[in-house]
Design a protein around this motif. Sequence first.
Motif, short mmCIF file in Angstrom:
data_model
loop_
_atom_site.label_atom_id
_atom_site.label_comp_id
_atom_site.label_asym_id
_atom_site.label_seq_id
_atom_site.Cartn_x
_atom_site.Cartn_y
_atom_site.Cartn_z
N PRO A 138 0.67 -1.04 0.12
CA PRO A 138 -0.37 -0.17 0.22
C PRO A 138 1.12 1.24 0.23
N VAL A 139 0.89 2.73 -0.29
CA VAL A 139 1.12 3.55 -0.48
C VAL A 139 -0.46 4.48 -0.28
N LEU A 140 1.09 5.53 0.79
CA LEU A 140 -0.41 6.39 1.87
C LEU A 140 0.79 7.90 1.18
N SER A 141 -0.54 9.18 0.77
CA SER A 141 0.29 9.95 0.37
C SER A 141 0.15 10.85 1.14
N GLY A 142 1.92 11.69 1.91
CA GLY A 142 1.63 13.19 2.29
C GLY A 142 1.13 14.15 1.67
N GLN A 143 1.97 14.99 2.80
CA GLN A 143 2.39 16.56 1.88
C GLN A 143 3.89 16.55 0.94
N GLY A 144 3.90 16.03 0.61
CA GLY A 144 5.96 15.68 -0.42
C GLY A 144 6.33 14.25 -0.08
N TYR A 145 5.24 13.13 0.67
CA TYR A 145 5.93 12.79 0.60
C TYR A 145 5.73 10.82 0.46
#
Length: 451
Positions: free
Chosen positions: A309-316
């Motif tokens: 799984p990939v969880l995207s945040g603010q720039g990461y």
Amino acid sequence: MQGERRKAKDSLLYEDFHESISRLDLEHGRQRLYVAYSGGVDSHVLLHCCASIPRLKDKITAVYVHHGLQAEAESWAKHCEKTAKELGVEFLTLRVNAKPTPGESPEEVARNARYDALKSLINAGDALLLAQHREDQLETVLLQLFRGSGLRGLSGMPERMAFGAGVMLRPFLDTPKQAIIDYAHAHQLSWVEDPSNQSNDYDRNFLRNAVVPLLKQRWPAIDKTVARSAKHCADAQLLVEEVADELFGAVLNPEDKTLCISRLMEHHSHPRQLILRHWFRYLGLKMPSQAFIGRILSQVVAAGEHRDPVLSGQGYNIRRYRNKLYCLTNQSAQESLQDLVWPVGQMSIKVSHDRTLFCVPSSTGILREQWLSAKVEIRFRRGGEKICLPGRQGHHSLKKLFQEAAVPPWERDVTPLVYLNGKLAAVGDKWISAAFYDEKPQACVSLSLQS
């Protein structure tokens, strides 16, 4: 009689401010004292008070940060320079670009630009002095409360903190605004007024102009009591940090800044959240929301070991691989990697925006003479590459070797492959081909990939 009373009050004000400054040990061991001087009444009083202390005067530099956002900024800079000269202290103007891009907070952009510029001045043993006072602390705590902050935010601004290579100090943080105004009038100081302070479009101005006066009608000492609450929160936060340090240290994999998922899962919900927040601080990232922390735990940590799984945040991006939790910058994932030729005689080569491959002297590895006489190229995986390793039979696919070494999938395609005269000689700093490997004291080179 009235003149004597005014003189006595002036003396008390001076003693109070002198005590506030001395309490922070400004007079002992400081090389330079930089006073952030905007020309407003607060910073003018701070500069005037510091310049009135003989042991400090020769160490002081007044610093005006020119944001370039208002037409009056140039005249303010001249006013500040004139005032500093009259007080007999050094003066410096720092020009910054504080224009926000669409979607950015003008207040945050200006603050960050100002602090970045000031930070560049502060060397070891230096101190930056800010004139923020008790009402500023009240506004800060209220803003953090309205944003749903935890203990750290509700602790408000610290009186002392590391800054650059030195420290940032706020000697007036327990001083009421009225005392500053009284001091300014008593010493007949002249200061500038920023017209933007009257605009309630900014959250802090709205609090200062519309909310706090109303609150003070009901609770006149609210700045003092909220400052006391902030101190209680700060004390509690110190205890939380001690616990977090211990928990975090047992879960962190320091070699790659990842978290061990199995050790993280040994804890209950609240310690897990505490560890994750500590991780973001350790990585120098903006603190995530409570909801995002919950998604990390439910969508990534709790996912099956063989899922990605990939969880995207603010720039990461937050990802997992086997028993590790990773935080990866988006730039790394989006970067287009190019084949390169390693210049002859150069000891390093930049292979991506944040990684450099170094050639270092070694007793094992590729013979230095062979390295220097060959055409050295950097390429990246295209698929199907194989290599024969020292001490192992046959050729092995890079895919198989990466799996054996537990190299995460997203790192495999960005690992630089080193070719000598068109033949695969090394895979990053992980493996060297048997065809190029040698052992001769002080006659070889090895590779080191550093971020």
